[in-house]
Design an enzyme around this catalytic site. Sequence first.
Site, short mmCIF file in Angstrom:
data_model
loop_
_atom_site.label_atom_id
_atom_site.label_comp_id
_atom_site.label_asym_id
_atom_site.label_seq_id
_atom_site.Cartn_x
_atom_site.Cartn_y
_atom_site.Cartn_z
N ILE A 184 5.45 36.09 -7.75
CA ILE A 184 6.85 36.22 -7.35
C ILE A 184 7.15 37.64 -6.89
CG2 ILE A 184 9.23 36.11 -8.19
CD1 ILE A 184 8.31 33.87 -10.09
N ASP A 203 3.35 47.67 -12.51
CA ASP A 203 2.53 46.56 -13.01
C ASP A 203 1.17 47.10 -13.43
OD1 ASP A 203 0.94 44.30 -13.47
OD2 ASP A 203 2.11 43.10 -12.06
N ALA A 263 13.84 36.36 -14.44
CA ALA A 263 12.60 36.08 -15.18
C ALA A 263 12.91 35.52 -16.56
CB ALA A 263 11.76 37.35 -15.26
N ARG A 264 13.01 36.37 -17.56
CA ARG A 264 13.30 35.96 -18.93
C ARG A 264 14.29 36.96 -19.54
NH1 ARG A 264 11.60 31.79 -17.63
NH2 ARG A 264 9.87 30.55 -18.49
N ASP A 288 20.30 35.47 -14.10
CA ASP A 288 20.13 34.03 -14.10
C ASP A 288 19.65 33.53 -15.45
OD1 ASP A 288 20.01 31.44 -12.66
OD2 ASP A 288 17.85 31.60 -13.04
N GLU A 293 21.89 30.35 -24.14
CA GLU A 293 22.13 29.43 -23.02
C GLU A 293 22.55 28.07 -23.56
OE1 GLU A 293 18.89 29.27 -20.28
OE2 GLU A 293 18.91 31.43 -19.88
N HIS A 312 20.76 29.76 -14.94
CA HIS A 312 19.32 29.51 -15.05
C HIS A 312 18.86 28.50 -14.00
CE1 HIS A 312 15.89 29.79 -18.22
NE2 HIS A 312 15.40 29.64 -16.99
#
Length: 346
Positions: A184, A203, A263-264, A288, A293, A312
């Site tokens: 992604i 990264d 992502a998370r 998102d 949630e 989400h």
Amino acid sequence: MNKKRVLIIQDFSMDEEAVRKYDFLKEYDVELDVVQDAHDISKDEFMNRFLTFETKGPDALPVNEEMVRKMKDADIVISHFSPISTKAIEEARHLETICVLRSGVENVNLQSASKKGVKVSNAPGRLAVVVSEFTVGMICAETKNIARSHANMMKGIWENRYYNSDYATTLGKRNIGLVGYGTIGTRVAKMMAGFGANILVYDPYTPDDKIRADGYIPMELNELCQQSDVISIHYRLTPETKNMIGREQFARMKPHAFLINTARAGLVDESCLLDALENHKIGGAALDVFHEEPLGPDSPYLKMDNVTLTPHIAGTASNSDELTFDIMEHTLRHYFTTGQWLHVVN
């Protein structure tokens, strides 16, 4: 040589047509079987199950005893969202591989699988196109006030000046920091480079030479947070990466920086994020994913003027199942042709 036995776990997300797609496996003289798991539940019930195993693991849900029984003689199991319990893995007599029709494998106890010598193969990149496009949309929506302008217009409010109007600039020549450079992240980088932006990348699993060869700038996380105008997160949540964006990182961010998270939620320390937004220590955020949630009616996010919120849906696309099947079909055909599994995560 005995025939391979393949068990398909049919859950809420798989109709009969989706199951029939795996009939191609009969070309390899396998025995196909199907077991249903929470197949007829409502969407709300499905989301509750999904969030349970995502946060607490597969053993937090009741064991499907029929699945356990059928897995005893299976060589290969194909599952989308159904949790594969530790009991099912431990009682399986011939299980070789669990194929998960997602990039995340939170519905499998990896430790139990590894201990039993069972491979877990996922479908990486199945949502790379969907999520990367959504991420770029979120960047544009937040930095250019698209979503909040729409919300005002729907209320009959004509407003063309917002809290960030003094620094909501074009994206060209701005520093876009990417936390994570997987499938992604690399797609987001290419798209944002098309805007003329400078791409900064954190990264540690990607060699700096590779990032430079792609035309981008490798950086340590803190330096990236300090230099970026937009920070977009594309990392996997693990115990080691939980709250990787925390107090120190927020303290380094520019007062006009925007944080994007598709992502998370657990990758960001929520208390630090709320503090940064409520006190306008950063420019804003587009989110998102959330620690709770769905968001409750008293969520502080709902009272903010510097956030773009979506429920989400970054990975939602009408053709996502098709993309997933293509990846898994290739994986299974490769195995039955070569004897080697692709995309093993343990």
